[in-house]
Design a protein around this motif. Structure first.
Motif, PDB file in Angstrom:
ATOM      1  N   GLU A 189       0.847  -1.181   0.000  1.00  0.00           N
ATOM      2  CA  GLU A 189       0.000   0.000   0.000  1.00  0.00           C
ATOM      3  C   GLU A 189       0.892   1.244   0.000  1.00  0.00           C
ATOM      4  O   GLU A 189       2.016   1.177   0.490  1.00  0.00           O
ATOM      5  N   PRO A 190       0.453   2.375  -0.570  1.00  0.00           N
ATOM      6  CA  PRO A 190      -0.875   2.607  -1.137  1.00  0.00           C
ATOM      7  C   PRO A 190      -1.008   2.222  -2.610  1.00  0.00           C
ATOM      8  O   PRO A 190      -2.041   2.463  -3.215  1.00  0.00           O
ATOM      9  N   SER A 193      -4.101  -0.087  -3.411  1.00  0.00           N
ATOM     10  CA  SER A 193      -5.388   0.616  -3.416  1.00  0.00           C
ATOM     11  C   SER A 193      -5.493   1.594  -4.581  1.00  0.00           C
ATOM     12  O   SER A 193      -6.573   1.784  -5.156  1.00  0.00           O
ATOM     13  N   SER A 274      -5.637   2.782   3.062  1.00  0.00           N
ATOM     14  CA  SER A 274      -4.469   1.907   3.152  1.00  0.00           C
ATOM     15  C   SER A 274      -4.038   1.712   4.602  1.00  0.00           C
ATOM     16  O   SER A 274      -3.733   0.593   5.035  1.00  0.00           O
ATOM     17  N   ARG A 277      -6.410  -0.577   6.293  1.00  0.00           N
ATOM     18  CA  ARG A 277      -6.193  -1.979   5.925  1.00  0.00           C
ATOM     19  C   ARG A 277      -5.055  -2.584   6.752  1.00  0.00           C
ATOM     20  O   ARG A 277      -5.158  -3.704   7.241  1.00  0.00           O
TER      21      ARG A 277
END
Length: 329
Positions: A189-190, A193, A274, A277
């Motif tokens: 990430e990011p 995403s 992110s 998550r």
């Protein structure tokens, strides 16, 4: 007149004393991070919220872009402390370094990559990877080793069941996936995403959830530096721990706003999702202690990948004394 002179003199002496104390109480620490990653959010929080400053530390952050480059900086005194995967300390030990590289504070405790598919697959199963082209990470690095560990856990042989590509530099992997023929890729990430939002890929699984707790990225330093600068290392660890607690106590959006200066090209919304998550799967370590089970899991992953050069005992390269003191203060 004499009274005014004495008052003025006292004021001057106070200013001089204050300045001297301020300059003498600050230590400059050259910190080398292996890459610029949202995965290291607590580190950026510690810098931006002034937690290092509170401990009298002036951080000089540099991004090395690679584990080998990070360790070169540390071993050559280009850096005082490195943030990198614990596997690198094992590699250095196996090469016979006289000055051991000691892991003293853990930052992340899971793998940080996600499996991204080029096409949507809401009912994804790991067996779907068989007979596909998979764009993997660098051989010998934690992302690749953890990735292969998870694949084997699900009965997939990376050498025979996949067309595994490993000759792309870390920084070029996202672009190679977007423009190439690979059907799956490991991304942090990011980027993962961002790819979803742009329709370039779809997150279907988390390697972090599958590989268990592991000292994925830790703060480490040479044993000589730790011996000669114990107070600085302890102050550094205090700042890290304060940031870890701050991250746990604040929302993903609040964290994203703090660390946004380090990711100027990424939208706040993507940063927040992110961070969320990573938080939801427990990727950020709650405290700086690297425990023995995590160390053994790391060695199991390295051994499974055929990359464990020797069985290095936990106590040889891990020092939790300072972290334990910090938590107990």
């Amino acid at each position: 007149m004499r009274k005014r002179f004495c008052t003025a003199l006292l004021g001057c002496l106070l200013l001089v004393f204050t300045a001297a104390c301020g300059s003498g109480g600050t230590s400059t620490v050259k910190l080398a991070e292996v890459t610029r990653s949202l995965f290291y959010a607590p580190q950026y929080v510690a810098i931006e919220k002034g937690f290092f400053e509170e401990q009298g530390i002036d951080i000089k952050l540099q991004t090395a872009w690679g584990g080998d480059k990070t360790m070169t900086a540390l071993l050559s005194d280009g850096a005082d402390i490195a943030l990198v995967g614990s596997e690198t300390s094992i590699y250095v030990q196996a090469r016979g370094s006289k000055d051991k590289v000691i892991n003293f504070a853990q930052l992340t405790q899971t793998d940080g990559t996600f499996l991204v598919a080029k096409e949507p697959n809401p009912n994804f199963e790991w067996q779907d990877l068989k007979n596909t082209t998979f764009l993997g990470q660098r051989v010998g690095g934690m992302p690749q080793m953890a990735g292969e560990y998870v694949l084997k856990k699900h009965g997939i042989n990376p050498e025979t069941d996949l067309d595994l590509i490993q000759n792309v530099d870390f920084a070029n992997i996202p672009g190679a996936f977007a423009s190439g023929d690979a059907q799956y890729v490991q991304l942090f990430e990011p980027t993962a995403s961002t790819f979803e939002k742009e329709g370039k890929g779809h997150i279907v699984a988390s390697f972090g959830k599958e590989s268990g707790h592991v000292p994925y990225t830790t703060f480490m330093t040479k044993e000589s530096f730790m011996t000669n600068n114990e107070k600085t290392v302890k102050s550094f660890t205090k700042a890290v721990h304060k940031a870890q607690k701050w991250v746990q106590e604040h929302s993903a959006k609040e964290i994203a706003k703090v660390i946004q200066p380090y990711f100027e090209d990424t939208e706040l919304e993507i940063l927040a999702s992110s961070v969320d998550r990573y938080k939801s799967q427990g990727s950020f370590a709650l405290d700086p202690i690297l425990d023995k089970d995590e160390w053994n899991n790391l060695k199991d992953i390295m051994d499974e990948a055929g990359e464990l050069p020797e069985d290095v005992p936990y106590k040889t390269l891990v020092n939790t004394q300072i972290a334990e003191e910090v938590i107990g203060d």
